[in-house]
Design an enzyme around this catalytic site. Structure first.
Site, short mmCIF file in Angstrom:
data_model
loop_
_atom_site.label_atom_id
_atom_site.label_comp_id
_atom_site.label_asym_id
_atom_site.label_seq_id
_atom_site.Cartn_x
_atom_site.Cartn_y
_atom_site.Cartn_z
N GLY A 1 0.82 -1.19 0.00
CA GLY A 1 0.00 0.00 0.00
C GLY A 1 0.86 1.24 0.00
O GLY A 1 2.06 1.19 0.28
N CYS B 1 5.33 -6.15 1.68
CA CYS B 1 5.71 -4.74 1.63
C CYS B 1 5.05 -3.99 2.79
O CYS B 1 5.42 -4.18 3.94
CB CYS B 1 5.38 -4.15 0.26
SG CYS B 1 6.20 -2.58 -0.05
N TYR B 2 4.05 -3.13 2.52
CA TYR B 2 3.37 -2.45 3.62
C TYR B 2 2.78 -3.47 4.60
O TYR B 2 2.77 -3.24 5.81
CB TYR B 2 2.26 -1.54 3.09
CG TYR B 2 1.57 -0.76 4.19
CD1 TYR B 2 2.04 0.48 4.58
CD2 TYR B 2 0.46 -1.29 4.85
CE1 TYR B 2 1.43 1.18 5.61
CE2 TYR B 2 -0.15 -0.59 5.88
CZ TYR B 2 0.34 0.65 6.26
OH TYR B 2 -0.26 1.35 7.28
N HIS C 1 7.76 -7.51 -3.75
CA HIS C 1 6.45 -7.91 -4.29
C HIS C 1 6.57 -9.21 -5.08
O HIS C 1 7.03 -9.20 -6.23
CB HIS C 1 5.89 -6.80 -5.20
CG HIS C 1 5.41 -5.61 -4.46
ND1 HIS C 1 4.13 -5.50 -3.97
CD2 HIS C 1 6.06 -4.47 -4.08
CE1 HIS C 1 3.99 -4.34 -3.35
NE2 HIS C 1 5.15 -3.70 -3.40
N GLU D 1 4.15 -10.89 -6.29
CA GLU D 1 3.03 -11.04 -7.21
C GLU D 1 3.34 -10.51 -8.60
O GLU D 1 2.65 -10.87 -9.56
CB GLU D 1 1.78 -10.35 -6.65
CG GLU D 1 1.84 -8.84 -6.54
CD GLU D 1 2.40 -8.34 -5.23
OE1 GLU D 1 2.02 -7.23 -4.81
OE2 GLU D 1 3.25 -9.04 -4.63
N SER E 1 -22.95 -8.39 -25.66
CA SER E 1 -22.18 -7.39 -26.40
C SER E 1 -21.36 -8.00 -27.52
O SER E 1 -20.92 -7.29 -28.42
CB SER E 1 -21.23 -6.66 -25.43
OG SER E 1 -20.20 -7.54 -24.99
N GLY E 2 -21.14 -9.30 -27.45
CA GLY E 2 -20.26 -9.95 -28.40
C GLY E 2 -18.86 -10.14 -27.85
O GLY E 2 -18.03 -10.82 -28.45
N GLY E 3 -18.59 -9.53 -26.68
CA GLY E 3 -17.30 -9.70 -26.03
C GLY E 3 -17.22 -11.03 -25.30
O GLY E 3 -18.22 -11.75 -25.16
N VAL E 4 -16.05 -11.34 -24.81
CA VAL E 4 -15.82 -12.63 -24.16
C VAL E 4 -16.66 -12.77 -22.89
O VAL E 4 -17.28 -13.81 -22.65
CB VAL E 4 -14.32 -12.81 -23.82
CG1 VAL E 4 -14.10 -14.09 -23.02
CG2 VAL E 4 -13.49 -12.84 -25.10
N ASP E 5 -16.73 -11.72 -22.08
CA ASP E 5 -17.39 -11.81 -20.77
C ASP E 5 -18.88 -12.12 -20.90
O ASP E 5 -19.39 -13.09 -20.32
CB ASP E 5 -17.19 -10.52 -19.98
CG ASP E 5 -15.73 -10.17 -19.80
OD1 ASP E 5 -14.88 -11.08 -19.88
OD2 ASP E 5 -15.42 -8.98 -19.60
N SER E 6 -19.60 -11.30 -21.66
CA SER E 6 -21.04 -11.52 -21.79
C SER E 6 -21.33 -12.82 -22.54
O SER E 6 -22.33 -13.49 -22.28
CB SER E 6 -21.71 -10.34 -22.49
OG SER E 6 -21.25 -10.20 -23.82
N SER E 7 -20.45 -13.19 -23.46
CA SER E 7 -20.66 -14.42 -24.22
C SER E 7 -20.53 -15.66 -23.34
O SER E 7 -21.35 -16.58 -23.41
CB SER E 7 -19.66 -14.49 -25.39
OG SER E 7 -19.85 -13.41 -26.27
N LYS F 1 -10.18 -12.13 -15.69
CA LYS F 1 -10.35 -12.27 -17.13
C LYS F 1 -9.80 -13.59 -17.66
O LYS F 1 -10.45 -14.27 -18.47
CB LYS F 1 -9.65 -11.11 -17.85
CG LYS F 1 -9.92 -11.04 -19.35
CD LYS F 1 -11.30 -10.47 -19.61
CE LYS F 1 -11.53 -10.21 -21.08
NZ LYS F 1 -12.80 -9.52 -21.33
#
Length: 520
Positions: free
Chosen positions: A59, A86-87, A176, A178, A230-236, A376
Site C-alpha cells: 500500500g 511490503c506495507y 512484491h 506477485e 455485447s459480443g465480447g468474451v465476458d457476456s458471451s 479475465k
C-alpha cells in the site's frame, strides 16, 4: 461444492495498485481467494469468511504516520498463517512489537536478496548464501522485528527483506512476489498457500462450472432471464453458462451500436443464434447511435451518450420479453473490487472507457452475475470449459463504447468504415504471422490528423492511422509489442493500398504503467 466450501485465502487490501495480482497468482495455483479493503474487514466478516490463511497487501501509506491503516488484530489471533507483503510486512511488524521508520534510502525496482536461513516460504529458491532477483517498491524501513521472528533473507537496502515466525506461521517479505519482475514470486506464494497453510488447490474451472449451474438454477427457478450480449468474451461466456443452466428461459439482447469491428455483428448472431440455438434479439441501432454522436467530440460526452442510448434501446427490448425477472451481466471480479459502490475500498474507480453505464433502478430486474468471482483469464478458461471456439475465447479485449474511443474527435459513418477496414487488415496480418496469441491487445486508431502524401503521380491529403499492440500478463500494465518489421510493413502497405482515406500509418511504442490499457 460452493465457493464457500472451498479452501479460502483472505487478502486484506491496503491500496496497492497490484493487489489484484496477488489474487491472480493464488487463483493460478488453484486457491480460491478474495480481496477485501482493510477498512471494510472486521472480526465478524473475517469469521464469516473463514480463511485458511491471510495475506496483507502492499500500500502507499507509511506505517509510522498517524492514522495509517492497520490490519484487524484478529488477523494475528486466528491461528492461521499470515503473510505480509511490503506495507503488509511493515504493519505486521509495527502491530506485533517491531519498529518501522521513514526517511531512509528508498528501494525501488529490481534488487537481489540473499537467503540467510532456510524457510518453507523460500523452499525451492536456493540454499542459505544464494541470491534471488526480486522487485522492491518501498520508502520506509523496518528497523526492528517483533519477538519470535528471525531474518530469512536480506537485501542491500533491506536488512529484513524476508522474516519469519515459524512457530506462529507469520511471514513478512519486503518485495512484491506477485509481479512478473519477481521471476519466482509465484513459487513463494504457492509455498505459503500449499506448504505452510496446507491448502490442496481445489479451485478449478470444471468445479466452478458445475457450482454456477446449480447456483443459477436455484436463484432463477422458473423465471426468465435477459442477457445483454455485447459480443465480447465476458457476456458471451456468461450467456452460454446461463443457457446451459436454464435453457430457453434465457433471452439475449444484442444491441448493434454500429461501432463494432468489421463483420462482428454477423459473427455474434451466427454463433449464438445458429450454433448455440440461444434465443437472441438482434437490434440494429447503428443509425441511432451515429446520429446522436454527430458533432460530439468530447470523449466523456461520447461515452455517456453511448451509455444512455444503450440503456434506452435495451430497456425497450427488455420490456417486450414477458415474464423477465432477472438481468444477466458479465461482471468480473476486478469490476467488483474496483467499484466504490460495492466495496468502498482504496482501489479506485471502474474506468469509464471500459463501461458505458449500468442499468437504471426502475427496470426492477434482479441480477444474475455468474462471473463475478473470476478474473479475465479465468473467464477465458471457463469459456474453453464450456466449449466456446478457441478463436472466440481468445479474442483481444474490446471496450464497451467500441470504436468510438478509437476515433478521437467527431465520429462519422465514413470514419467508422475506414477504421473498421483498417483494423480488420491489421488483425488479419497479425493472425497470418502467428502473432495474435502473443499479443494481449492490438487495435487501430484513426487520428484527427491529415497529412499530404504522394501516391503514384498524385498528391493526397488523407488521414493518419495509428497501430497499437501491447503485451500484458495482468491487463493492468502493458508494454508495446516488438513487431517484426516485415509484418508491420505488410500491415502498413495493405492499409494504405486497400483503405481509401488513409495515406500514412504510424506505430505506437508507448508503454503503460498500472492503469488504463486503452489509447486515447
Amino acid at each position: 461444492m460452493t465457493a464457500q466450501a472451498h479452501e479460502k485465502v483472505l487478502i486484506v487490501d491496503f491500496g496497492s495498485q497490484v493487489t489484484q495480482l496477488i489474487a491472480r497468482r493464488l487463483r493460478e495455483a488453484g486457491v480460491y481467494c478474495e480481496i477485501h479493503p482493510f477498512d471494510k474487514v472486521d472480526d465478524a466478516k473475517i469469521a464469516a469468511f473463514g480463511p485458511k490463511a491471510i495475506i496483507l497487501s502492499g500500500g502507499p501509506a507509511s506505517v509510522h504516520e498517524a492514522e495509517s491503516p492497520r490490519a484487524p488484530q484478529t488477523v494475528f489471533e486466528l491461528g492461521v498463517p499470515v503473510l505480509g507483503i511490503c506495507y503488509g510486512e511493515m504493519t505486521m511488524c509495527a502491530q506485533l512489537g517491531g519498529a518501522v521508520e521513514g526517511g531512509h534510502d528508498r528501494e525501488f525496482g529490481r534488487a537481489e536478496i540473499q537467503i540467510r536461513k532456510a524457510s518453507p516460504l523460500l523452499e525451492g529458491l536456493g540454499e542459505p548464501g544464494d541470491n534471488e532477483t526480486v522487485w522492491m517498491s518501498h520508502g520506509d524501513k523496518i528497523t526492528a522485528i517483533p519477538q519470535g521472528f528471525d531474518v530469512v533473507a536480506t537485501s542491500e537496502g533491506s536488512p529484513y527483506a524476508v522474516i519469519a515466525d515459524e512457530a506462529r506461521r507469520f511471514y513478512g517479505i519486503q518485495f512484491h512476489p506477485e509481479v512478473a519482475h519477481t521471476p519466482r514470486g509465484a513459487l513463494i506464494l504457492k509455498n505459503f498457500t500449499h506448504r505452510i497453510a496446507g491448502l490442496s488447490g481445489d479451485w478449478t474451472m470444471a468445479s466452478y462450472r458445475q457450482e454456477q449451474i446449480a447456483r443459477i438454477r436455484a436463484q432463477v427457478g422458473d423465471a426468465k432471464v435477459i442477457c445483454g450480449l455485447s459480443g465480447g468474451v465476458d457476456s458471451s461466456v456468461a450467456a452460454v453458462l446461463i443457457h446451459e443452466a436454464i435453457g430457453d428461459q434465457l433471452t439475449c439482447v444484442f444491441v448493434d451500436t454500429g461501432l463494432l469491428r468489421k463483420d462482428e455483428a454477423t459473427q455474434v448472431v451466427t454463433l449464438f443464434r445458429d450454433h448455440y440455438n440461444i434465443p437472441l434479439v438482434h437490434v440494429d441501432a447503428g443509425d441511432l447511435f451515429l446520429g446522436e454522436l454527430t458533432g460530439v467530440s468530447d470523449p466523456e460526452t461520447k461515452r455517456k451518450t453511448i451509455g444512455r442510448l444503450f440503456i434506452e434501446v435495451f430497456d425497450k427490448e427488455a420490456a417486450r420479453i414477458e415474464g423477465a425477472a432477472f438481468l444477466a451481466q458479465g461482471t468480473l471480479y476486478p469490476d467488483v473490487i474496483e467499484s466504490p459502490s460495492t466495496t468502498g475500498g482504496p482501489s479506485a474507480v471502474i474506468k469509464s472507457h471500459h463501461n458505458v453505464g449500468g442499468l437504471p433502478d426502475y427496470m426492477k430486474l434482479k441480477l444474475v452475475e455468474p462471473l463475478r468471482e473470476l478474473f479475465k483469464d479465468e473467464v477465458r478458461a471457463l469459456g474453453v470449459e464450456l466449449g466456446l471456439p478457441p478463436a472466440f475465447v481468445g479474442r483481444h479485449p474490446f471496450p464497451g463504447p467500441g470504436l468510438a474511443i478509437r476515433i478521437p474527435g467527431e465520429i462519422t459513418r465514413e470514419k467508422v468504415a475506414v477504421l473498421q477496414a483498417a483494423d480488420a487488415i491489421y488483425l488479419d496480418e497479425i493472425r497470418k504471422a502467428g502473432l495474435y496469441d502473443r499479443i494481449w491487445q492490438a487495435f487501430a486508431v484513426l487520428l484527427p490528423v491529415k497529412t499530404v502524401g504522394v501516391m503514384g503521380d498524385a498528391r493526397t491529403y488523407e488521414s493518419v492511422l495509428a497501430l497499437r499492440a501491447v503485451t500484458s500478463t495482468d491487463g493492468m500494465t502493458a508494454d508495446f509489442f516488438e513487431f517484426p518489421w516485415d509484418v508491420l510493413g505488410r500491415c502498413a502497405t495493405r492499409i494504405i493500398n486497400e483503405v481509401r482515406g488513409v495515406n500514412r500509418v504510424v506505430y505506437d511504442v508507448t508503454s503503460k504503467p498500472p492503469g488504463t490499457i486503452e489509447w486515447e
